[in-house]
Write a protein that holds these residues in place. Sequence first.
Motif, PDB file in Angstrom:
ATOM      1  N   THR A 117     -13.269  -1.979  -6.528  1.00 62.32           N
ATOM      2  CA  THR A 117     -11.850  -1.640  -6.565  1.00 62.32           C
ATOM      3  C   THR A 117     -11.044  -2.495  -5.590  1.00 62.32           C
ATOM      4  OG1 THR A 117     -12.194   0.047  -4.912  1.00 62.32           O
ATOM      5  CG2 THR A 117     -12.279   0.774  -7.194  1.00 62.32           C
ATOM      6  N   VAL A 118      -9.773  -2.593  -5.879  1.00 61.02           N
ATOM      7  CA  VAL A 118      -8.806  -3.204  -4.969  1.00 61.02           C
ATOM      8  C   VAL A 118      -7.730  -2.150  -4.764  1.00 61.02           C
ATOM      9  CG1 VAL A 118      -7.070  -5.003  -4.677  1.00 61.02           C
ATOM     10  CG2 VAL A 118      -9.266  -5.561  -5.759  1.00 61.02           C
ATOM     11  N   LYS A 119      -7.795  -1.513  -3.589  1.00 55.72           N
ATOM     12  CA  LYS A 119      -6.824  -0.458  -3.310  1.00 55.72           C
ATOM     13  C   LYS A 119      -5.551  -1.072  -2.762  1.00 55.72           C
ATOM     14  CE  LYS A 119     -10.113   1.747  -1.089  1.00 55.72           C
ATOM     15  NZ  LYS A 119     -10.706   2.564  -0.035  1.00 55.72           N
ATOM     16  N   SER A 120      -4.444  -0.416  -3.013  1.00 52.88           N
ATOM     17  CA  SER A 120      -3.209  -0.845  -2.386  1.00 52.88           C
ATOM     18  C   SER A 120      -3.287  -0.456  -0.910  1.00 52.88           C
ATOM     19  CB  SER A 120      -2.032  -0.148  -3.071  1.00 52.88           C
ATOM     20  OG  SER A 120      -0.836  -0.617  -2.518  1.00 52.88           O
ATOM     21  N   PRO A 121      -3.215  -1.418   0.014  1.00 55.56           N
ATOM     22  CA  PRO A 121      -3.380  -1.067   1.440  1.00 55.56           C
ATOM     23  C   PRO A 121      -2.125  -0.452   2.046  1.00 55.56           C
ATOM     24  CG  PRO A 121      -3.118  -3.431   1.213  1.00 55.56           C
ATOM     25  CD  PRO A 121      -3.063  -2.864  -0.181  1.00 55.56           C
ATOM     26  N   THR A 122      -1.655   0.590   1.405  1.00 59.85           N
ATOM     27  CA  THR A 122      -0.392   1.206   1.795  1.00 59.85           C
ATOM     28  C   THR A 122      -0.424   1.739   3.219  1.00 59.85           C
ATOM     29  OG1 THR A 122      -0.194   1.860  -0.496  1.00 59.85           O
ATOM     30  CG2 THR A 122       1.343   2.883   1.025  1.00 59.85           C
ATOM     31  N   TYR A 123      -1.511   2.402   3.594  1.00 62.59           N
ATOM     32  CA  TYR A 123      -1.585   3.003   4.931  1.00 62.59           C
ATOM     33  C   TYR A 123      -2.368   2.156   5.915  1.00 62.59           C
ATOM     34  CZ  TYR A 123       0.642   6.849   2.669  1.00 62.59           C
ATOM     35  OH  TYR A 123       1.563   7.598   1.970  1.00 62.59           O
ATOM     36  N   THR A 124      -3.369   1.415   5.430  1.00 60.30           N
ATOM     37  CA  THR A 124      -4.164   0.566   6.322  1.00 60.30           C
ATOM     38  C   THR A 124      -3.425  -0.731   6.640  1.00 60.30           C
ATOM     39  OG1 THR A 124      -5.265  -0.316   4.362  1.00 60.30           O
ATOM     40  CG2 THR A 124      -6.380   1.455   5.513  1.00 60.30           C
ATOM     41  N   ALA A 144     -18.023 -19.154   1.014  1.00 52.82           N
ATOM     42  CA  ALA A 144     -17.444 -17.826   1.230  1.00 52.82           C
ATOM     43  C   ALA A 144     -16.101 -17.963   1.931  1.00 52.82           C
ATOM     44  CB  ALA A 144     -18.389 -16.973   2.061  1.00 52.82           C
ATOM     45  N   VAL A 145     -15.094 -17.337   1.349  1.00 52.45           N
ATOM     46  CA  VAL A 145     -13.748 -17.386   1.931  1.00 52.45           C
ATOM     47  C   VAL A 145     -13.199 -15.957   2.001  1.00 52.45           C
ATOM     48  CG1 VAL A 145     -11.395 -18.260   1.618  1.00 52.45           C
ATOM     49  CG2 VAL A 145     -13.326 -19.702   0.987  1.00 52.45           C
ATOM     50  N   GLY A 146     -12.591 -15.637   3.110  1.00 53.34           N
ATOM     51  CA  GLY A 146     -11.965 -14.330   3.258  1.00 53.34           C
ATOM     52  C   GLY A 146     -10.601 -14.318   2.587  1.00 53.34           C
ATOM     53  N   VAL A 147     -10.342 -13.243   1.864  1.00 56.59           N
ATOM     54  CA  VAL A 147      -8.995 -13.035   1.314  1.00 56.59           C
ATOM     55  C   VAL A 147      -8.483 -11.737   1.927  1.00 56.59           C
ATOM     56  CG1 VAL A 147      -7.580 -12.685  -0.747  1.00 56.59           C
ATOM     57  CG2 VAL A 147      -9.610 -14.163  -0.871  1.00 56.59           C
ATOM     58  N   ILE A 148      -7.366 -11.787   2.626  1.00 56.94           N
ATOM     59  CA  ILE A 148      -6.816 -10.588   3.240  1.00 56.94           C
ATOM     60  C   ILE A 148      -5.544 -10.195   2.503  1.00 56.94           C
ATOM     61  CG2 ILE A 148      -6.312  -9.470   5.437  1.00 56.94           C
ATOM     62  CD1 ILE A 148      -8.430 -11.194   6.335  1.00 56.94           C
ATOM     63  N   HIS A 149      -5.545  -8.960   2.023  1.00 52.54           N
ATOM     64  CA  HIS A 149      -4.409  -8.437   1.261  1.00 52.54           C
ATOM     65  C   HIS A 149      -3.603  -7.518   2.181  1.00 52.54           C
ATOM     66  CE1 HIS A 149      -3.036  -5.602  -2.238  1.00 52.54           C
ATOM     67  NE2 HIS A 149      -2.055  -6.383  -1.830  1.00 52.54           N
ATOM     68  N   PHE A 150      -2.373  -7.892   2.447  1.00 51.98           N
ATOM     69  CA  PHE A 150      -1.493  -7.084   3.299  1.00 51.98           C
ATOM     70  C   PHE A 150      -0.452  -6.368   2.443  1.00 51.98           C
ATOM     71  CE2 PHE A 150      -2.899 -10.516   6.063  1.00 51.98           C
ATOM     72  CZ  PHE A 150      -3.137  -9.892   7.271  1.00 51.98           C
ATOM     73  N   ASP A 151      -0.130  -5.143   2.850  1.00 50.81           N
ATOM     74  CA  ASP A 151       1.045  -4.456   2.324  1.00 50.81           C
ATOM     75  C   ASP A 151       1.772  -3.906   3.548  1.00 50.81           C
ATOM     76  OD1 ASP A 151       2.963  -2.741   1.391  1.00 50.81           O
ATOM     77  OD2 ASP A 151       1.699  -1.838  -0.153  1.00 50.81           O
ATOM     78  N   LEU A 152       2.834  -4.564   3.938  1.00 52.28           N
ATOM     79  CA  LEU A 152       3.497  -4.237   5.207  1.00 52.28           C
ATOM     80  C   LEU A 152       4.648  -3.247   5.039  1.00 52.28           C
ATOM     81  CD1 LEU A 152       3.461  -7.839   6.729  1.00 52.28           C
ATOM     82  CD2 LEU A 152       1.782  -6.003   7.019  1.00 52.28           C
TER      83      LEU A 152
END
Length: 165
Positions: free
Chosen positions: A61-68, A81-89
């Motif tokens: 899953t890919v959760k919406s990082p609403t609270y984190t 290997a590459v890191g992908v960081i998903h932000f929701d500010l």
Amino acid sequence: MSDQHAHFKAHLDEEAATLALGAALARALAPGLTIYLHGDLGAGKTALTRALLHAAGHVGTVKSPTYTLSEPYQVQLDGRAVGVIHFDLYRMGSAEEFLDAGFREDFNGDNICIVEWPEKAEGVLPPADIDLYLSVAGTGRDVELQASTALGTSCLQRLKFAPKL
Ligand SMILES: Nc1ncnc2c1ncn2[C@@H]1O[C@H](COP(=O)(O)OP(=O)(O)O)[C@@H](O)[C@H]1O
Ligand SMILES: [Mg+2]
């Protein structure tokens, strides 16, 4: 068009087109890219990111990082290997919160950072290589991508996406 200003515009007539654009972007990524996702609630920022991550090989899953506020992933890019960081500010209270969380360190030239609601961290957020704008248009969405660095420009030049007309 100058090399530093690659630009791309399309109409996404249904959700499948948004997902196809996310998948096409996944194939054009390079380490170190920062992409800002602009658009109102419900414009499709998370849907596009979800499709991008799945096309890049993330299973699960890919959760919406609403609270984190941020959620890290790892994908393989050309066997590396590459890191992908998903932000929701959206729910970020202050610039200090961004700094205290150590988010600036995530923008390290290696990770790919995808940022929903970059406006909320103005002044502390590292600059974007690509700004992507989503807006509601009829029953679909309009999308516009604008590169502002050489890294972003080369990504848009690799982008292969042909929406239905
Ligand atoms: N091109 C499109 N046409 C119509 N609906 C779309 C399109 N792209 C996405 N959607 C819908 O819009 C909503 C987007 O939600 P979401 O991705 O959570 O938005 P955001 O992260 O921008 O707040 C979803 O319900 C999705 O099905
Ligand atoms: Mg979202």
